[in-house]
Motif scaffolding. Structure first.
Motif, short mmCIF file in Angstrom:
data_model
loop_
_atom_site.label_atom_id
_atom_site.label_comp_id
_atom_site.label_asym_id
_atom_site.label_seq_id
_atom_site.Cartn_x
_atom_site.Cartn_y
_atom_site.Cartn_z
N MET A 243 -70.43 45.39 16.27
CA MET A 243 -69.31 45.98 16.95
C MET A 243 -68.94 47.25 16.19
SD MET A 243 -65.49 44.43 17.47
CE MET A 243 -66.20 42.89 17.89
N ARG A 244 -68.86 48.34 16.89
CA ARG A 244 -68.51 49.60 16.24
C ARG A 244 -67.05 49.91 16.51
NH1 ARG A 244 -73.53 53.69 16.91
NH2 ARG A 244 -75.00 52.33 15.89
N VAL A 245 -66.30 49.99 15.43
CA VAL A 245 -64.89 50.33 15.54
C VAL A 245 -64.64 51.42 14.53
CG1 VAL A 245 -62.54 49.49 15.37
CG2 VAL A 245 -64.33 47.98 16.21
N LEU A 246 -64.39 52.62 15.00
CA LEU A 246 -64.19 53.76 14.12
C LEU A 246 -62.74 54.20 14.21
CD1 LEU A 246 -67.41 55.72 15.11
CD2 LEU A 246 -67.09 54.19 13.16
N LEU A 247 -61.89 53.45 13.56
CA LEU A 247 -60.47 53.73 13.61
C LEU A 247 -59.90 53.74 12.20
CD1 LEU A 247 -59.51 51.29 16.48
CD2 LEU A 247 -59.81 53.74 16.67
N GLY A 248 -58.90 54.59 11.97
CA GLY A 248 -58.22 54.61 10.69
C GLY A 248 -57.24 53.47 10.60
N GLY A 249 -56.68 53.26 9.41
CA GLY A 249 -55.75 52.17 9.18
C GLY A 249 -54.55 52.19 10.10
N ALA A 250 -53.97 53.35 10.32
CA ALA A 250 -52.79 53.44 11.20
C ALA A 250 -53.15 53.08 12.63
CB ALA A 250 -52.20 54.84 11.14
N ALA A 251 -54.33 53.50 13.06
CA ALA A 251 -54.76 53.17 14.43
C ALA A 251 -55.00 51.67 14.57
CB ALA A 251 -56.01 53.95 14.79
N LEU A 252 -55.53 51.06 13.51
CA LEU A 252 -55.75 49.61 13.57
C LEU A 252 -54.43 48.86 13.69
CD1 LEU A 252 -58.54 49.18 10.89
CD2 LEU A 252 -58.76 49.05 13.36
N VAL A 253 -53.45 49.30 12.94
CA VAL A 253 -52.13 48.66 13.04
C VAL A 253 -51.55 48.91 14.42
CG1 VAL A 253 -49.77 48.67 12.16
CG2 VAL A 253 -51.69 48.75 10.57
N THR B 125 -68.65 42.11 25.97
CA THR B 125 -69.87 41.66 25.31
C THR B 125 -71.06 42.49 25.77
OG1 THR B 125 -70.41 40.00 26.97
CG2 THR B 125 -68.97 39.31 25.15
N GLY B 126 -72.17 42.35 25.04
CA GLY B 126 -73.38 43.09 25.36
C GLY B 126 -73.92 42.79 26.74
N ASP B 127 -73.62 41.61 27.28
CA ASP B 127 -74.09 41.27 28.62
C ASP B 127 -73.05 41.58 29.70
OD1 ASP B 127 -72.40 39.23 27.85
OD2 ASP B 127 -73.74 37.61 28.42
N GLY B 128 -72.01 42.39 29.34
CA GLY B 128 -71.06 42.87 30.33
C GLY B 128 -69.92 41.93 30.67
N LEU C 136 -61.74 41.47 13.24
CA LEU C 136 -62.84 42.12 13.96
C LEU C 136 -64.19 41.65 13.46
CD1 LEU C 136 -61.66 45.79 14.51
CD2 LEU C 136 -61.88 43.96 16.19
N ARG C 137 -64.32 41.43 12.16
CA ARG C 137 -65.59 40.92 11.62
C ARG C 137 -65.89 39.54 12.22
NH1 ARG C 137 -63.84 43.39 6.89
NH2 ARG C 137 -62.90 41.48 6.12
N GLN C 138 -64.86 38.73 12.33
CA GLN C 138 -65.03 37.40 12.90
C GLN C 138 -65.45 37.49 14.37
OE1 GLN C 138 -61.59 35.01 12.27
NE2 GLN C 138 -62.58 33.16 12.96
N ALA C 139 -64.81 38.39 15.11
CA ALA C 139 -65.17 38.58 16.52
C ALA C 139 -66.60 39.09 16.65
CB ALA C 139 -64.19 39.55 17.18
N ASP C 140 -67.01 39.96 15.74
CA ASP C 140 -68.37 40.50 15.77
C ASP C 140 -69.41 39.43 15.45
OD1 ASP C 140 -70.22 42.66 16.09
OD2 ASP C 140 -70.42 42.74 13.91
N GLU C 141 -69.06 38.49 14.59
CA GLU C 141 -69.97 37.39 14.30
C GLU C 141 -70.16 36.51 15.54
OE1 GLU C 141 -68.42 35.29 10.92
OE2 GLU C 141 -68.68 37.02 9.60
N ARG C 142 -69.11 36.34 16.29
CA ARG C 142 -69.16 35.51 17.49
C ARG C 142 -69.88 36.23 18.63
NH1 ARG C 142 -65.58 31.06 19.88
NH2 ARG C 142 -65.14 30.55 17.74
#
Length: 103
Positions: free
Chosen positions: A1-11, A79-82, A47-53
């Protein structure tokens, strides 16, 4: 999962929209306080947990809710299968409470 967000955006993502009349969105300041005090897990850990799933899934929406003193991350993924999935994850323990297809 690619998430390119800064700390403030994550909050900020953690307080997107309420989906339940019983749960209240946690505002940005409260979400930051809860994270800094260690009362909830970081959004990155969730997010790491969601990416593992669901490897490679894209994040669509995320929020942190206070449901009568229980903090819950609600995560919506494509998900990858839409398939759009909605996960509810206990913000303190990281335990997945619900995982269902979002209609």
């Amino acid at each position: 999962m690619r998430v390119l967000l800064g700390g403030a955006a994550l909050v900020a993502l953690s307080l997107a929209w309420a989906t339940s009349a019983l749960a209240l969105d946690v505002d940005q300041d409260e979400a930051l306080r809860l994270r800094q005090s260690g009362e909830v897990l970081s959004f990155q850990a969730i997010l790491r947990q969601a990416d593992e799933r669901y490897p490679g899934a894209r994040l669509l929406e995320a929020e942190l809710d206070d449901d009568d003193g229980e903090f819950i991350y609600e995560i919506e993924l494509l998900t990858g299968d839409g398939v759009v999935r909605e996960l509810e994850i206990d913000a303190r323990s990281g335990r997945v409470l619900e995982d269902e297809v979002d209609d």
